[in-house]
Motif scaffolding. Sequence first.
Motif, short mmCIF file in Angstrom:
data_model
loop_
_atom_site.label_atom_id
_atom_site.label_comp_id
_atom_site.label_asym_id
_atom_site.label_seq_id
_atom_site.Cartn_x
_atom_site.Cartn_y
_atom_site.Cartn_z
N VAL A 94 0.86 -1.19 0.00
CA VAL A 94 0.00 0.00 0.00
C VAL A 94 0.89 1.24 0.00
N ILE A 95 0.51 2.24 -0.79
CA ILE A 95 1.17 3.53 -0.78
C ILE A 95 0.16 4.57 -0.31
N VAL A 96 0.51 5.31 0.74
CA VAL A 96 -0.37 6.35 1.27
C VAL A 96 0.31 7.69 1.04
N THR A 97 -0.23 8.49 0.12
CA THR A 97 0.43 9.74 -0.23
C THR A 97 0.34 10.77 0.88
N HIS A 98 -0.73 10.73 1.68
CA HIS A 98 -0.87 11.54 2.90
C HIS A 98 -2.05 10.97 3.67
N LEU A 99 -2.27 11.48 4.88
CA LEU A 99 -3.17 10.80 5.80
C LEU A 99 -4.56 11.42 5.91
N HIS A 100 -4.99 12.23 4.96
CA HIS A 100 -6.36 12.71 4.99
C HIS A 100 -7.32 11.52 4.90
N ILE A 101 -8.49 11.69 5.49
CA ILE A 101 -9.40 10.55 5.65
C ILE A 101 -9.86 9.96 4.32
N ASP A 102 -9.85 10.76 3.25
CA ASP A 102 -10.27 10.22 1.96
C ASP A 102 -9.13 9.51 1.23
N HIS A 103 -7.98 9.37 1.91
CA HIS A 103 -6.85 8.63 1.37
C HIS A 103 -6.40 7.51 2.31
N TRP A 104 -6.79 7.59 3.56
CA TRP A 104 -6.39 6.60 4.58
C TRP A 104 -7.43 6.69 5.69
N ASP A 105 -8.48 5.89 5.57
CA ASP A 105 -9.62 6.05 6.47
C ASP A 105 -9.64 4.97 7.55
N GLU A 106 -10.60 5.09 8.44
CA GLU A 106 -10.70 4.15 9.57
C GLU A 106 -10.97 2.73 9.09
N ALA A 107 -11.74 2.59 8.02
CA ALA A 107 -12.01 1.26 7.49
C ALA A 107 -10.74 0.61 6.97
N ALA A 108 -9.89 1.37 6.30
CA ALA A 108 -8.61 0.83 5.83
C ALA A 108 -7.75 0.39 7.01
N LYS A 109 -7.72 1.20 8.06
CA LYS A 109 -6.93 0.84 9.24
C LYS A 109 -7.41 -0.46 9.87
N ARG A 110 -8.72 -0.68 9.86
CA ARG A 110 -9.29 -1.88 10.47
C ARG A 110 -9.10 -3.11 9.59
N GLN A 111 -9.29 -2.94 8.28
CA GLN A 111 -9.44 -4.10 7.42
C GLN A 111 -8.15 -4.59 6.77
N LEU A 112 -7.19 -3.70 6.55
CA LEU A 112 -5.94 -4.14 5.92
C LEU A 112 -5.16 -5.05 6.88
N ARG A 113 -4.46 -6.02 6.30
CA ARG A 113 -3.61 -6.89 7.10
C ARG A 113 -2.57 -6.06 7.83
N LYS A 114 -2.35 -6.38 9.09
CA LYS A 114 -1.39 -5.61 9.87
C LYS A 114 0.05 -5.86 9.45
N ASP A 115 0.30 -6.91 8.66
CA ASP A 115 1.66 -7.13 8.15
C ASP A 115 1.82 -6.65 6.71
N MET A 116 0.82 -5.96 6.18
CA MET A 116 0.91 -5.43 4.82
C MET A 116 2.00 -4.36 4.75
N PRO A 117 2.93 -4.45 3.80
CA PRO A 117 3.90 -3.37 3.63
C PRO A 117 3.19 -2.08 3.24
N ILE A 118 3.46 -1.02 3.98
CA ILE A 118 2.83 0.27 3.72
C ILE A 118 3.90 1.33 3.59
N PHE A 119 3.84 2.08 2.49
CA PHE A 119 4.79 3.16 2.23
C PHE A 119 4.12 4.50 2.52
N THR A 120 4.82 5.36 3.26
CA THR A 120 4.31 6.69 3.57
C THR A 120 5.28 7.75 3.06
#
Length: 289
Positions: A94-120
Amino acid sequence: MTLKRFASLLCMMVLGLPFAFLAAAPPTDKAVKVQQIRNATIKIGFGDVTFLIDPMLGPKGAYAAAPGAFNEHVRNPLVDLPIPASEVMQADAVIVTHLHIDHWDEAAKRQLRKDMPIFTQNDEDAQRVREAGFGDVRVLGEGTDFKGVHLNRTDGQHGSDATLAVRGKQLGKVSGVVLQRPGFKTVYVAGDTVWNSHVEQAISRFQPQVIVLNAGYVRFKDIDGAVIMGKDDLLRAVRAAPGAYIVASHLEALGHATQSRRELTDFIKRRLLDPQHVLVPADGQTYSF
């Protein structure tokens, strides 16, 4: 020329068919795939490696509008996901360009695998993603590699200088990303930015053949102009990168995104832009380049 291609050409010569039909052949395994999901959420595939960018996975109406936004009486997103969230999340990173809710929301935080590689985009964002329980969080830099794909963070500006003077703290720092893999087209995802020198420099430096622009012309009532691009920026991209594919994203999913797909399509026709290269995808639509 491969034997298969030679045989196709010979067959067309015998039948008297135009050689142009060869261009309609199915894409090769080196085709980049770009799928518009919803809002700024897209997926980009380079063969066996797929990136999910800016995941907003909540259902229709999950979140209140930003204070002061156009149409702040409506709840966002305006539409549901076009495919199940479980399918959206099928990605290698996953690539997150910034943390506004329409780019990284609560549902994504809950549902994505916690071991998923995430780039910020920076250490500050990385720390906040780690605080949400994710264990493999990496910061994009000047040349980051992931499974054979080369990633470069690019700068952006979430509005004009005048806009940032009013709402700079709220809008914050944003970024884009350039993705490259040998044998594939280079893709530039500009992110939540207006057209400025950062965008021009990224195009000049990386010479992308596919450019994804957030073009919904998001606006607030207390400032002139928008905080992301609009229709005129499609034309700027065409002029800056002749021959590149321009893909308009971040459309019709937020109340304060004030430019519709219909408006963009009409603009493309009016300005005589190539509709095969300046693209306005529906949610869920996939292109191969």
